[in-house]
Scaffold this motif. Structure first.
Motif, mmCIF file in Angstrom:
data_model
loop_
_atom_site.group_PDB
_atom_site.id
_atom_site.type_symbol
_atom_site.label_atom_id
_atom_site.label_comp_id
_atom_site.label_asym_id
_atom_site.label_seq_id
_atom_site.Cartn_x
_atom_site.Cartn_y
_atom_site.Cartn_z
ATOM 1 N N TYR A 1 28.109 -28.263 60.228
ATOM 2 C CA TYR A 1 28.611 -28.699 58.927
ATOM 3 C C TYR A 1 29.929 -29.456 59.016
ATOM 4 O O TYR A 1 30.253 -30.237 58.119
ATOM 5 N N ALA B 1 27.545 -24.084 66.201
ATOM 6 C CA ALA B 1 27.548 -23.522 64.850
ATOM 7 C C ALA B 1 28.576 -24.212 63.961
ATOM 8 O O ALA B 1 28.303 -24.548 62.797
ATOM 9 N N GLU C 1 32.291 -18.920 60.924
ATOM 10 C CA GLU C 1 31.508 -20.056 60.424
ATOM 11 C C GLU C 1 30.712 -19.665 59.182
ATOM 12 O O GLU C 1 30.654 -20.417 58.204
ATOM 13 N N GLN C 2 30.102 -18.487 59.190
ATOM 14 C CA GLN C 2 29.264 -18.093 58.070
ATOM 15 C C GLN C 2 30.041 -17.553 56.874
ATOM 16 O O GLN C 2 29.634 -17.749 55.727
ATOM 17 N N LYS D 1 21.603 -26.717 63.398
ATOM 18 C CA LYS D 1 22.117 -25.970 64.557
ATOM 19 C C LYS D 1 21.001 -25.691 65.564
ATOM 20 O O LYS D 1 21.176 -25.839 66.771
ATOM 21 N N SER E 1 19.777 -29.602 56.303
ATOM 22 C CA SER E 1 20.618 -28.408 56.273
ATOM 23 C C SER E 1 21.355 -28.230 57.598
ATOM 24 O O SER E 1 20.736 -28.255 58.664
ATOM 25 N N GLU F 1 31.259 -22.087 56.158
ATOM 26 C CA GLU F 1 30.050 -22.516 55.444
ATOM 27 C C GLU F 1 30.181 -22.390 53.922
ATOM 28 O O GLU F 1 29.762 -23.303 53.196
ATOM 29 N N ASN G 1 22.632 -25.473 58.664
ATOM 30 C CA ASN G 1 22.187 -24.222 59.273
ATOM 31 C C ASN G 1 20.901 -24.417 60.072
ATOM 32 O O ASN G 1 20.686 -23.749 61.088
ATOM 33 N N CYS G 2 20.056 -25.315 59.619
ATOM 34 C CA CYS G 2 18.823 -25.618 60.351
ATOM 35 C C CYS G 2 19.090 -26.580 61.503
ATOM 36 O O CYS G 2 18.489 -26.461 62.579
ATOM 37 N N GLU H 1 18.293 -15.959 59.796
ATOM 38 C CA GLU H 1 19.742 -16.132 59.934
ATOM 39 C C GLU H 1 20.053 -17.040 61.129
ATOM 40 O O GLU H 1 19.810 -16.704 62.279
ATOM 41 N N SER H 2 20.630 -18.186 60.820
ATOM 42 C CA SER H 2 20.789 -19.250 61.812
ATOM 43 C C SER H 2 21.572 -18.820 63.044
ATOM 44 O O SER H 2 21.200 -19.156 64.173
ATOM 45 N N ASP H 3 22.651 -18.075 62.861
ATOM 46 C CA ASP H 3 23.471 -17.726 64.018
ATOM 47 C C ASP H 3 22.828 -16.638 64.870
ATOM 48 O O ASP H 3 23.025 -16.600 66.085
#
Length: 203
Positions: free
Chosen positions: A165, A161, A98-99, A15, A10, A103, A12-13, A66-68
């Motif tokens: 992706y 971030a 990004e989100q 990052k 992933s 994404e 998001n992970c 939440e990744s960010d």
């Protein structure tokens, strides 16, 4: 000791892995296969009721999702998070971009192509995702004209971030060769000290 619950494939992970590796911080990684329901178990939902990865857990039991948001917390007090208030606001601008814009197109196209069978109904979403994703990449391409990094003159979490992706956008069917500024920026990110690659590719 920081524990990260995440899925290596992933973005998001990834990052968090990338920032932690570049910071040289020790951490414990717990692999959670979110693509096959591992985030929907009662045990995991007790940790994160939203049923998603990544999730950061501290030794005292505090948790952050939440990744960010996790990126911001990890980067606090480091060169990856600007001291200047205006540069911090610009960083947040790109994290939200990004989100909310990047994404949902780039990552979702990658998921559909990499994890769903060719006859899955969601394959019909790909043309629209590719069109919208190209528009998102064009925004990035324009912003990177004449600059090395997304915020100020220093590599930071806005770059991390967006890199997560973007660097694997081809998995979703995007042709990055038409975006030379993005390609040059990707090379600069890869050249940063402590850079580590995403460890697992989609099946």
């Amino acid at each position: 000791m920081i524990t990260i619950y995440g899925m290596r494939a992933s973005g998001n992970c990834y990052k968090l892995q990338l920032l932690l590796d570049q910071l040289g911080r020790d951490y414990r990684w717990v692999e959670v296969d979110s693509a096959h329901g591992a985030t929907r178990t009662p045990e995991y939902l007790a940790k994160n009721p939203n049923g998603k990865v990544p999730l950061l857990e501290l030794e005292d039991g505090r948790r952050l999702a939440e990744s960010d948001a996790i990126l911001c917390w990890l980067a606090e007090g480091t060169p990856f998070w600007p001291e200047d208030a205006w540069l911090r606001a610009q960083t947040l601008q790109w994290l939200f971009f990004e989100q909310y814009s990047h994404e949902p197109c780039i990552a979702v196209a990658r998921f559909i192509r990499g994890w769903l069978p060719p006859d899955h109904p969601r394959q019909a979403e790909l043309p629209a995702l590719l069109q919208k994703g190209a528009q998102v990449l064009a925004v990035m391409e324009q912003h990177l004209a004449g600059r090395d990094w997304f915020v100020g003159d220093r590599y930071g979490i806005a770059d991390i971030a967006l890199y997560a992706y973007t660097h694997c956008a081809a998995d979703g069917g995007f042709d990055l060769s038409t975006f030379p500024n993005i390609c040059a920026w990707l090379d600069r990110v890869r050249a940063q000290s402590g850079h580590t690659a995403m460890q697992i590719s989609p099946p």
